[in-house]
Design a protein around this motif. Structure first.
Motif, PDB file in Angstrom:
ATOM      1  N   UNK A  46      33.406  34.688   5.445  1.00  0.00           N
ATOM      2  CA  UNK A  46      34.573  33.983   4.926  1.00  0.00           C
ATOM      3  C   UNK A  46      34.286  33.563   3.494  1.00  0.00           C
ATOM      4  N   UNK A  47      35.160  33.992   2.596  1.00  0.00           N
ATOM      5  CA  UNK A  47      35.003  33.671   1.182  1.00  0.00           C
ATOM      6  C   UNK A  47      36.156  32.779   0.750  1.00  0.00           C
ATOM      7  N   UNK A  48      35.843  31.723   0.019  1.00  0.00           N
ATOM      8  CA  UNK A  48      36.895  30.836  -0.475  1.00  0.00           C
ATOM      9  C   UNK A  48      37.904  31.639  -1.286  1.00  0.00           C
ATOM     10  N   UNK A  49      39.191  31.447  -0.993  1.00  0.00           N
ATOM     11  CA  UNK A  49      40.223  32.164  -1.735  1.00  0.00           C
ATOM     12  C   UNK A  49      40.202  31.710  -3.184  1.00  0.00           C
ATOM     13  N   UNK A  50      40.167  32.680  -4.102  1.00  0.00           N
ATOM     14  CA  UNK A  50      40.103  32.388  -5.533  1.00  0.00           C
ATOM     15  C   UNK A  50      41.499  32.549  -6.138  1.00  0.00           C
ATOM     16  N   UNK A  74      34.506  29.276  15.771  1.00  0.00           N
ATOM     17  CA  UNK A  74      34.090  27.976  15.245  1.00  0.00           C
ATOM     18  C   UNK A  74      33.609  28.099  13.800  1.00  0.00           C
ATOM     19  N   UNK A  75      32.906  29.192  13.499  1.00  0.00           N
ATOM     20  CA  UNK A  75      32.445  29.401  12.120  1.00  0.00           C
ATOM     21  C   UNK A  75      33.625  29.548  11.166  1.00  0.00           C
ATOM     22  N   UNK A  76      34.636  30.309  11.590  1.00  0.00           N
ATOM     23  CA  UNK A  76      35.787  30.517  10.726  1.00  0.00           C
ATOM     24  C   UNK A  76      36.588  29.223  10.563  1.00  0.00           C
TER      25      UNK A  76
END
Length: 408
Positions: free
Chosen positions: A189-193, A141-143
């Motif tokens: 989880x890191x926003x894709x840059x 759920x977090x992902x």
């Protein structure tokens, strides 16, 4: 993080003191190579008998990176402790150093923060240092929430990942279960840059001085560093911002030594911190030939409290990593080396690993310039030509078997 501890610069006499290093891989090996001429002794602790550093340092203690008894033995033989791998245990280092009244650099608290990517990113964000948006992940759920918020994400294991291990891109809900099965639920989880390029700054914190090396462009494939170009092929404004962010990071961290600061340059020229290594870094290997003082010598100078060496660029420099180009694990035997040794503008470094496996870092080569030739050396086009040359030379060597046997 605490404010960085201040310590007076020591009075240097030769022969020098002994540095105890947790870790005896290629970084420990290159530290040993760099400081032997300065009269500094090095003892390493590593679980692999006859580790890569062993042939070039004074002594190896065989033991796990978190083996308290082995670290006590290391402390018995050293005047200062440091580490070249993040698998060192900060709690054990702190305890043993206090018992022996020995300094540890960088500070164990810095290692403690950097070991956990979520803790690291949170601490940087709290300090006002620019980082990509991120969220903790402990469940599917977090992902899914992170995907809803950021679109595409890079899922990162909070601990233990490096050289592409521990990172996995996730672009759709259907990939969540496989990603969590691979990396587990102790993740971030890191926003894709969508970066323009990846950059690195090698910084060094001494007893009373902080210096940075020129900004380096790093080129990755499959999350593994393949080549570096110094200075980076970007504009002066980006260089200035990268240097400013790097100095902010170095001011935030506690403890002396070299730090590898990995950065993203966004399409609009902004700088975001990707990750930090509290040790010499692969993206700084160019400094051996390309800088006035290598990152390895400066790490030793810093942890000992000696004056730092100059970090100025000698000339534009490109490195290419020599990786395992094999399908399985086997004895390391590099072929095609003559081509590299015959080149007047190239230096080859061998890491002394007995076995090769797919994509394992086995060495690197550095391209500077043909002696006496400085024509257009500073032009971006010249750096691109050196990059092409480094790739060609690196691709000329192989660990793969050949049909005709080597002649002795």
């Amino acid at each position: 993080m605490r404010s960085r501890s201040k310590a007076p610069r020591v009075t240097v006499t030769l022969p020098g003191p002994t540095i105890g290093i947790v870790g005896g891989g290629q970084l420990g090996r290159m530290i040993g190579e760099a400081v032997a001429r300065r009269g500094i002794e090095v003892v390493v602790l590593d679980p692999t008998p006859e580790c890569p550093a062993a042939p070039v340092v004074s002594e190896q203690i065989v033991g796990a990176f978190d083996d308290e008894a082995a670290i006590r033995e290391l402390a018995d033989r050293a005047d200062v402790l440091t580490y070249e791998i993040e698998l060192a245990d900060p709690d054990v280092l702190e305890t043993v150093a206090a018992e022996h009244d020995l300094p540890v650099h960088p500070d164990p608290d810095t290692l403690r923060t950097i070991q956990d990517k979520l803790v690291q990113k949170s601490a940087l964000a709290d300090a006002g240092i620019p980082v990509p948006p991120f969220e903790a992940v402990s469940s599917a759920a977090d992902l899914e929430s992170a995907l809803d918020r950021f679109g595409e994400v890079m899922l990162k294991a909070r601990t233990g990942g490096y050289d592409g291990r521990g990172n996995r891109p996730v672009t759709e809900v259907g990939a969540i279960d496989a990603a969590l099965e691979e990396l587990g639920t102790n993740a971030m989880a890191e926003a894709f840059v969508p970066f323009e390029r990846e950059l690195s700054v090698i910084g060094v914190v001494g007893a009373d001085d902080v210096r940075t090396y020129p900004v380096t462009e790093t080129i990755h494939r499959e999350e593994i560093l393949r080549e570096s170009v110094t200075p980076a092929r970007t504009d002066d404004g980006v260089i200035d911002r990268a240097e400013t962010v790097a100095h902010d990071v170095l001011e935030f961290l506690d403890g002396r030594g070299v730090y590898g600061i990995e950065l993203f340059e966004t399409p609009d020229g902004e700088i975001l911190v990707n990750e930090i290594a509290p040790r010499p870094h692969n993206s700084g290997h160019w400094t051996i030939e390309g800088a006035r003082t290598s990152q390895f010598e400066n790490h030793a100078r810093a942890v000992l409290g000696w004056p730092l060496g100059p970090t100025d660029l000698r000339e534009p420099t490109v490195t290419a990593n020599v990786l395992g180009d094999v399908d399985g694990t086997g004895p390391a035997r590099l072929r095609g080396v003559d081509t590299v040794l015959e080149a007047p503008d190239v230096d080859l470094h061998w890491y002394g690993k007995d076995d090769v496996r797919p994509l394992r870092k086995m060495g690197h080569l550095t391209v500077t310039g043909v002696p006496g030739s400085r024509v257009d050396a500073d032009a971006i086009s010249a750096r691109s030509e050196r990059l092409d040359r480094a790739r060609d030379l690196r691709n000329a060597v192989t660990f793969a078997s050949v049909d005709t046997p080597d002649t002795e």
